[in-house]
Design a protein around this motif. Structure first.
Motif, PDB file in Angstrom:
ATOM      1  N   LEU A  58       0.909  -1.152  -0.009  1.00 58.82           N
ATOM      2  CA  LEU A  58       0.100  -0.023   0.090  1.00 58.82           C
ATOM      3  C   LEU A  58       0.984   1.100  -0.034  1.00 58.82           C
ATOM      4  O   LEU A  58       0.621   2.106  -0.736  1.00 58.82           O
ATOM      5  CB  LEU A  58      -1.092  -0.003   1.149  1.00 58.82           C
ATOM      6  N   TRP A  59       1.884   1.284   0.721  1.00 62.53           N
ATOM      7  CA  TRP A  59       2.915   2.276   0.723  1.00 62.53           C
ATOM      8  C   TRP A  59       3.570   2.576  -0.557  1.00 62.53           C
ATOM      9  O   TRP A  59       3.550   3.742  -1.022  1.00 62.53           O
ATOM     10  CB  TRP A  59       3.793   2.197   2.092  1.00 62.53           C
ATOM     11  N   ASN A  60       3.979   1.424  -1.035  1.00 60.98           N
ATOM     12  CA  ASN A  60       4.705   1.546  -2.282  1.00 60.98           C
ATOM     13  C   ASN A  60       3.702   1.880  -3.450  1.00 60.98           C
ATOM     14  O   ASN A  60       4.119   2.753  -4.335  1.00 60.98           O
ATOM     15  CB  ASN A  60       5.158   0.334  -2.410  1.00 60.98           C
ATOM     16  N   ASN A  61       2.509   1.666  -3.181  1.00 63.13           N
ATOM     17  CA  ASN A  61       1.522   2.114  -4.273  1.00 63.13           C
ATOM     18  C   ASN A  61       1.296   3.720  -4.348  1.00 63.13           C
ATOM     19  O   ASN A  61       1.146   4.153  -5.202  1.00 63.13           O
ATOM     20  CB  ASN A  61       0.359   1.421  -4.333  1.00 63.13           C
ATOM     21  N   ASN A  64       4.577   5.681  -5.150  1.00 64.06           N
ATOM     22  CA  ASN A  64       4.724   5.673  -6.582  1.00 64.06           C
ATOM     23  C   ASN A  64       3.530   6.145  -7.404  1.00 64.06           C
ATOM     24  O   ASN A  64       3.573   6.018  -8.697  1.00 64.06           O
ATOM     25  CB  ASN A  64       5.108   4.102  -7.138  1.00 64.06           C
ATOM     26  N   HIS A  65       2.463   6.870  -6.871  1.00 63.35           N
ATOM     27  CA  HIS A  65       1.441   7.399  -7.470  1.00 63.35           C
ATOM     28  C   HIS A  65       0.772   6.475  -8.260  1.00 63.35           C
ATOM     29  O   HIS A  65       0.527   6.903  -9.415  1.00 63.35           O
ATOM     30  CB  HIS A  65       1.804   8.680  -8.328  1.00 63.35           C
ATOM     31  N   THR A  71      -4.895   1.455  -4.602  1.00 64.42           N
ATOM     32  CA  THR A  71      -4.885   1.893  -3.301  1.00 64.42           C
ATOM     33  C   THR A  71      -6.250   1.530  -2.517  1.00 64.42           C
ATOM     34  O   THR A  71      -5.919   0.906  -1.493  1.00 64.42           O
ATOM     35  CB  THR A  71      -4.688   3.327  -3.567  1.00 64.42           C
ATOM     36  N   ASN A  72      -7.437   2.042  -3.097  1.00 62.52           N
ATOM     37  CA  ASN A  72      -8.705   1.516  -2.558  1.00 62.52           C
ATOM     38  C   ASN A  72      -8.665  -0.116  -2.195  1.00 62.52           C
ATOM     39  O   ASN A  72      -9.201  -0.458  -1.097  1.00 62.52           O
ATOM     40  CB  ASN A  72      -9.876   1.911  -3.334  1.00 62.52           C
ATOM     41  N   LEU A  73      -8.367  -0.817  -3.233  1.00 64.95           N
ATOM     42  CA  LEU A  73      -8.490  -2.309  -3.202  1.00 64.95           C
ATOM     43  C   LEU A  73      -7.351  -3.001  -2.033  1.00 64.95           C
ATOM     44  O   LEU A  73      -7.765  -3.774  -1.179  1.00 64.95           O
ATOM     45  CB  LEU A  73      -8.024  -3.161  -4.202  1.00 64.95           C
ATOM     46  N   LEU A  74      -6.063  -2.476  -1.863  1.00 64.69           N
ATOM     47  CA  LEU A  74      -5.028  -2.899  -0.969  1.00 64.69           C
ATOM     48  C   LEU A  74      -5.650  -2.369   0.350  1.00 64.69           C
ATOM     49  O   LEU A  74      -5.349  -3.101   1.442  1.00 64.69           O
ATOM     50  CB  LEU A  74      -3.911  -2.147  -1.123  1.00 64.69           C
ATOM     51  N   MET A  75      -6.377  -1.307   0.597  1.00 62.40           N
ATOM     52  CA  MET A  75      -6.899  -0.831   2.032  1.00 62.40           C
ATOM     53  C   MET A  75      -7.952  -1.600   2.495  1.00 62.40           C
ATOM     54  O   MET A  75      -8.082  -2.004   3.464  1.00 62.40           O
ATOM     55  CB  MET A  75      -7.425   0.693   1.835  1.00 62.40           C
ATOM     56  N   VAL A  76      -8.902  -2.233   1.352  1.00 64.95           N
ATOM     57  CA  VAL A  76      -9.977  -2.933   1.983  1.00 64.95           C
ATOM     58  C   VAL A  76      -9.326  -4.248   2.246  1.00 64.95           C
ATOM     59  O   VAL A  76      -9.902  -5.027   3.116  1.00 64.95           O
ATOM     60  CB  VAL A  76     -11.032  -3.240   0.665  1.00 64.95           C
TER      61      VAL A  76
END
Length: 152
Positions: A58-61, A64-65, A71-76
């Motif tokens: 998530l941090w890497n995504n 790296n913009h 980002t939303n999928l990784l947070m879920v």
């Protein structure tokens, strides 16, 4: 949607289906639940490593913009992982003719012997496998024994 997003969405769908099955369907399968016992968590380190790796992704995504969808999928996925591995408690469901340990149905007739270890773990010997049942509260062991005696 990229292949990565599709794989993350598939993993989220799998976690969601497992959660629905475990919380809503499993207690209703094979008759009413006679006893529900909370178990100790296992594999805490493995689940913590998985969550940390997801947070690194998530941090890497974000750094790296990457796409907002990723980002939303990784947070879920992080939220669902925390809920499944740390908030939700594993349980043993005892029914009229068997029990659910994890999501596996075990008929009482398959239990060949039972022993209690020194650290409060109930060991059930099946035909080819042993079940190690670690309850949260030691009083639950007596309730399990009473339920098994009533069923036989």
């Amino acid at each position: 949607m990229s292949l990565t997003d599709a794989l993350i969405a598939l993993l989220i769908a799998g976690f969601a289906l497992y959660a629905i099955y475990d919380e809503a369907i499993l207690p209703r399968r094979n008759g009413p639940t006679k006893l529900r016992v909370a178990l100790r968590r296992r594999h805490k380190i493995d689940s913590a490593i998985f969550i940390v790796l997801l947070l690194i992704l998530l941090w890497n995504n974000i750094d790296n913009h990457g796409t907002q969808l990723t980002t939303n999928l990784l947070m879920v996925l992080c939220f669902m992982s925390v809920w499944l591995f740390w908030i939700r408690s594993p349980k043993l469901l005892m029914k009229e003719s068997g029990l659910f340990y994890g999501v596996v149905w075990i008929d009482y007739r398959r239990i060949q012997s039972m022993n209690l270890s020194e650290d409060g773990i109930l060991v059930m010997q099946l035909e080819q496998r042993r079940l190690l049942i670690a309850v949260k509260q030691l009083d639950d062991l007596e309730r399990i024994y009473t339920t098994l005696v009533e069923a036989r």
